[in-house]
Design a protein around this motif. Structure first.
Motif, mmCIF file in Angstrom:
data_model
loop_
_atom_site.group_PDB
_atom_site.id
_atom_site.type_symbol
_atom_site.label_atom_id
_atom_site.label_comp_id
_atom_site.label_asym_id
_atom_site.label_seq_id
_atom_site.Cartn_x
_atom_site.Cartn_y
_atom_site.Cartn_z
ATOM 1 N N GLN A 244 43.248 39.216 47.586
ATOM 2 C CA GLN A 244 44.091 40.284 47.060
ATOM 3 C C GLN A 244 43.255 41.303 46.302
ATOM 4 O O GLN A 244 42.272 40.943 45.651
ATOM 5 C CB GLN A 244 45.160 39.701 46.131
ATOM 6 N N PRO A 245 43.603 42.602 46.381
ATOM 7 C CA PRO A 245 42.841 43.633 45.661
ATOM 8 C C PRO A 245 42.829 43.340 44.164
ATOM 9 O O PRO A 245 43.839 42.957 43.576
ATOM 10 C CB PRO A 245 43.612 44.917 45.971
ATOM 11 N N ALA A 246 41.671 43.520 43.554
ATOM 12 C CA ALA A 246 41.521 43.248 42.126
ATOM 13 C C ALA A 246 40.440 44.143 41.545
ATOM 14 O O ALA A 246 39.603 44.682 42.271
ATOM 15 C CB ALA A 246 41.178 41.775 41.896
ATOM 16 N N ILE A 247 40.468 44.304 40.227
ATOM 17 C CA ILE A 247 39.447 45.061 39.517
ATOM 18 C C ILE A 247 38.618 44.083 38.703
ATOM 19 O O ILE A 247 39.138 43.367 37.854
ATOM 20 C CB ILE A 247 40.078 46.127 38.593
ATOM 21 N N LEU A 248 37.320 44.061 38.980
ATOM 22 C CA LEU A 248 36.394 43.167 38.284
ATOM 23 C C LEU A 248 35.681 43.951 37.191
ATOM 24 O O LEU A 248 34.978 44.921 37.468
ATOM 25 C CB LEU A 248 35.367 42.584 39.258
ATOM 26 N N SER A 249 35.868 43.545 35.949
ATOM 27 C CA SER A 249 35.185 44.186 34.821
ATOM 28 C C SER A 249 33.852 43.498 34.578
ATOM 29 O O SER A 249 33.770 42.267 34.559
ATOM 30 C CB SER A 249 36.056 44.114 33.566
ATOM 31 N N HIS A 250 32.798 44.280 34.372
ATOM 32 C CA HIS A 250 31.457 43.742 34.161
ATOM 33 C C HIS A 250 31.130 43.720 32.671
ATOM 34 O O HIS A 250 31.419 44.673 31.942
ATOM 35 C CB HIS A 250 30.420 44.588 34.893
#
Length: 389
Positions: A244-250
């Protein structure tokens, strides 16, 4: 005997080309010693040996492309086995580029013994299909360097139109990445003008101490610090474990700094750029840029960027937009510092200004976030002491 296999030098690499062997059959090899140059889809890399002994057999000759994991040589003790001739393969774009391979044979009266040349000179000559034996070297001991090849090429390129030669591996990789980025990523562009008078003055003060720092170094450091304040841009758009589309924070702030090469560009990465002193950031940028131009950059130095800075200021460009490199969510385009009339305290004076343009992935952030980032970047560069304390 120990196997030497074609290494996986990047996440996108599926095959590699042996550019040249730096060790000859029967020569001793120490652990960590460079034995060959490997051409990948990003750059020419040096292959280090993990074993000690003698180079017993070269399985894959220079100029041949093989999948990763393929045995290309053996290191050990015992009888040396002659190198087999390259297996016949169907022509492909990757192998169609003329290659310059060392040989002791002669053709039309021209000797083909190994020529002393820098890796970058060999790379340019290979791309242009030039025999290094026809070039006089100006480097130490008659070594052919980049400038020698460029001077040799220039007159011919002025007279002969392009013949539509096959794209290099680097150009193919750039084409694939940019095609995935555009129109794949919905780009959003925001431009801001920054007063650079204080930054220029501070750079000159720093230089009087003997430390060489460029304005681009200061921008890279400020770009990293601004990500601390606006961390939403230090992210990636990708699928999660369930697809599923997701936003990965670094958590780490790693800045890729674009470096132009003869046939493309690479972006060496300054890791944890926000926490390193400006002098260290500057040193790493210039050291890696030099190695990249000499074809000696390490693969790990090109990986892991979470944000990218691209500068065309040295060409006098007043404004431009850069293309985001996946999986990053943003890229900063840095233009030239220009002297222009500006209004300060209701007076028209000459000021030094610079335009920066933020390219952001609209799936990850909206305009307000991008504007907040540029506002913080502007604050840092207009009060530059904040980037060195």
């Amino acid at each position: 005997m120990a196997e030497v296999t074609m290494p996986r030098l990047s996440d996108t690499m599926s095959e590699g080309t042996v550019g040249r062997w730096l060790k000859q059959l029967g020569e001793p090899v120490a652990v960590g010693e460079i034995i060959a140059e490997i051409e990948t889809d990003k750059a020419t890399m040096e292959l280090e040996s993990f074993d000690a002994g003698k180079l017993q057999q070269i399985v894959v000759p220079a100029g041949q492309t093989v999948p990763i994991g393929t045995v290309i040589a053996y290191i050990g003790e015992g009888e040396v086995v002659a190198t087999p001739p390259p297996a016949p393969t169907a022509p492909t774009v990757a192998t169609a580029t003329p290659r310059i391979a060392p040989s002791t044979a002669s053709h039309n009266g021209v000797s083909h013994e190994r020529v002393k040349a820098s890796p970058l000179a060999r790379q340019i000559a290979k791309q242009k299909g030039i025999d290094l034996h026809t070039i006089s070297g100006s480097g130490p001991g008659g070594r052919v360097v980049k400038q020698d090849v460029e001077q040799y090429v220039a007159p011919a390129e002025q007279q002969v139109p392009s013949s539509g030669a096959p794209m290099s591996r680097m150009r193919q990789a750039i084409a694939r990445t940019m095609s995935a980025s555009k129109p794949g990523i919905p780009h959003m562009y925001l431009t801001m003008e920054i007063a650079m008078d204080a930054a220029v003055a501070l750079r000159e003060q720093i230089r009087t101490t003997g430390v060489k720092v460029s304005l681009n170094d200061m921008v890279v450091k400020a770009a990293a610090l601004a990500l601390r304040t606006v961390p939403a841009l230090n992210a990636s758009y990708q699928n999660d474990a369930n697809g599923q589309p997701a936003i990965l924070s670094h958590t780490a702030i790693n800045i890729g700094v674009a470096v132009a090469l003869t046939d493309g560009l690479v972006a060496p990465v300054v890791r944890d750029a926000d926490s390193k002193p400006l002098s260290v950031v500057s040193s790493e940028i210039h050291t890696m840029a030099h190695r990249a131009r000499e074809g000696k950059i390490k693969q790990h130095e090109l990986e892991g960027a979470t944000f990218q800075v691209t500068s065309l200021g040295m060409y006098g460009i007043s404004e431009f937009g850069s293309i985001i490199t996946p999986p990053q969510a943003a890229s900063l385009a840095v233009a030239a510092v220009r002297k222009v009339p500006v209004v300060r305290h209701d007076q028209i004076v000459i000021g030094q200004v610079m335009n920066v343009t933020l390219s952001a992935d609209h799936r990850v952030v909206d305009g307000a976030i991008g504007a907040a980032y540029l506002k913080e970047l502007k604050r840092l560069l207009e009060a530059p002491l904040s980037i060195i304390v």
